[in-house]
Scaffold this motif. Sequence first.
Motif, short mmCIF file in Angstrom:
data_model
loop_
_atom_site.label_atom_id
_atom_site.label_comp_id
_atom_site.label_asym_id
_atom_site.label_seq_id
_atom_site.Cartn_x
_atom_site.Cartn_y
_atom_site.Cartn_z
N LEU A 196 0.82 -1.22 0.00
CA LEU A 196 0.00 0.00 0.00
C LEU A 196 0.85 1.27 0.00
O LEU A 196 0.71 2.12 -0.87
CB LEU A 196 -0.94 0.00 1.21
CG LEU A 196 -1.69 1.31 1.46
CD1 LEU A 196 -2.57 1.69 0.28
CD2 LEU A 196 -2.55 1.21 2.72
N ILE A 215 -5.43 -1.99 -3.50
CA ILE A 215 -5.34 -1.71 -2.06
C ILE A 215 -5.30 -0.21 -1.84
O ILE A 215 -4.35 0.45 -2.27
CB ILE A 215 -4.07 -2.31 -1.42
CG1 ILE A 215 -3.92 -3.79 -1.79
CG2 ILE A 215 -4.11 -2.16 0.10
CD1 ILE A 215 -2.68 -4.43 -1.17
N GLY A 264 -1.06 -1.44 -4.77
CA GLY A 264 -1.27 -0.41 -3.77
C GLY A 264 -1.31 0.96 -4.44
O GLY A 264 -0.60 1.18 -5.41
#
Lengths: 346, 346
Positions: free
Chosen positions: A278, B247, B286
């Motif tokens: 992330l 994400i 991400g």
Amino acid sequence: MTDQMHHVTLASRPDGAPSLDDFSYQPAPIPTPGEGEVLVRVHYMSLDPYMRGRMDDAKSYAAPVPIGGTMEAGAVGEVIASQSPHFKPGDFAFGMFGWATHGCLPANQLRKLDPKQGPITAALGVLGMPGFTGWHGLTEYGKPKAGETLVVAAATGPVGSMVGQVARLAGLRTVGVAGGAEKCKLATEKFGFDACLDHRAYDNARDLRAALKQECPDGIDIYFENVGGKVLEAVLPLMNPFGRIPICGMIAWYNAGGLGAGAKDQGLTGPGLWRNILVKFLSVNGFIISNHFDRFPQFLKEIGPKVASGEIAYLEDIAEGLENAPATFIAMLGGGNMGKQIVKLI
Amino acid sequence: MTDQMHHVTLASRPDGAPSLDDFSYQPAPIPTPGEGEVLVRVHYMSLDPYMRGRMDDAKSYAAPVPIGGTMEAGAVGEVIASQSPHFKPGDFAFGMFGWATHGCLPANQLRKLDPKQGPITAALGVLGMPGFTGWHGLTEYGKPKAGETLVVAAATGPVGSMVGQVARLAGLRTVGVAGGAEKCKLATEKFGFDACLDHRAYDNARDLRAALKQECPDGIDIYFENVGGKVLEAVLPLMNPFGRIPICGMIAWYNAGGLGAGAKDQGLTGPGLWRNILVKFLSVNGFIISNHFDRFPQFLKEIGPKVASGEIAYLEDIAEGLENAPATFIAMLGGGNMGKQIVKLI
């Protein structure tokens, strides 16, 4: 000449690292090719880490080898009988013949090889599945750009050495990881890596990370994942924003069993892994090369000439005798080979 | 009228879930706009899960709020003084004014709003960062295809409800996860999810997984990750080959601290996560929306009319008073809100 062949079957499912007892070397009758089939006398067979996965009965992308079944392998050999107009005795072919002295497959599952174009063993490594895996994963998911930094482990193996060389030719800084000083020397001298670290020289991921940081002063843009374990742990915090991680294997974890909920945690927890993806905007892609054979002609067209010219180097580690395949395989999982592991059968 | 404003500062870094003591409600002098700057009286400010991350000093994509610094927030309000030719008093604007009654920013950091085109609060949610996050993550990394199945948690939140609705309009089966029966009802009735599961009704990931399996008979093709934790654990084994996982957040883990090496493992270990990515050929990306503002005009063009027509629904949960922002924020992290959390300041 005899009517008997030999093959190696799976005797039992290993708990952790396989042992010799998990394999059985057996005689069997030589099959007779049916309509459209081709019988091949195997000259060389391939040993690859993915075969460890086939020994477990955990759910995966491929069915496990059944107990008593022949171990899987790609191999090359000479046609000795054919019921197909596409092959005649004396032709050479690649096919999934398994750990066996002979194999009988439908002609459409074989790929004809021309021994005049180079050693037929290349079809098992540099111009076969491992080389194709490295090239496809790097070009499709790694998206290399000149000036970036790439890290790959098992740097002298057939996947890692392809990844490193294609990346270097694309203008990247390439840093390998390998087991032992001899392999590291090979990585830099034969395969042109800018640097190679011996993971055995570092007790833990943190120390390996510190060394990698020295060799990757601008961080890591691509980590080509073929081992997992300590190397992944060392690399992940060094990834640059917008980094890419193609995943084609995780040999370090293969002996840990099914790798599902019960797998041993190596210190890098789920949240830690996920958070890195992330906060660094990483792109992580798992793949298996068998889903991407549509790109194989392009691979051969691009890389074949570079292998012929020596611009892309390769190294083969050739053991002798099918009966020695289990011991060779076990040693390979422990990193005992130098270059693409092949077994010579004839 | 007074010369004083108020703001909420970070008093201390929370260990786990934040408490009221971690915030301080403070008076401050109203700033005077310098050359090119605009002073705004804030009407509404946004509360979002990402703000929890800014309270830690762990390395992340954004600098932490310093102790004593104003908490970050996007907000909308009315221009009350301007030293820029682009804004005049009476204009409305969105900007990162923080948890504060007034904000002074360079004009080029503001986005002008037209109150005639709809409620200005939409710029904080459905047509602001959260809605944009959902739309961008789904369309860019989720690559939705008609007939596929999507799962998203926090399904009634501003990100999850956008994801679910855009996916439904694209012809996907959409399954939400939310906390409590009331939210689940909202998810299906207002936001059109095909089903919604109450994660509080399941003690563990395995039970939640069994329920998800019922609602996703063809497996899961896209898991839009905005929570982490139990939902991720439940979903991962149900992912289909070639699945996609964008994400954008992991709120379930935000209170776990820095989420680095010391983070608590939630049962889904590194090898297990990694293996799933490999054996299912997943694509995991991400992202943070601030890197993708180039797509914001396209988002507004596509989604703005659908919001105006009611084809895309949204829900706002409006608390009153800046002094109540800390308690509202803490409650929101625990799932206490229904819809996009906003604080009304005036």
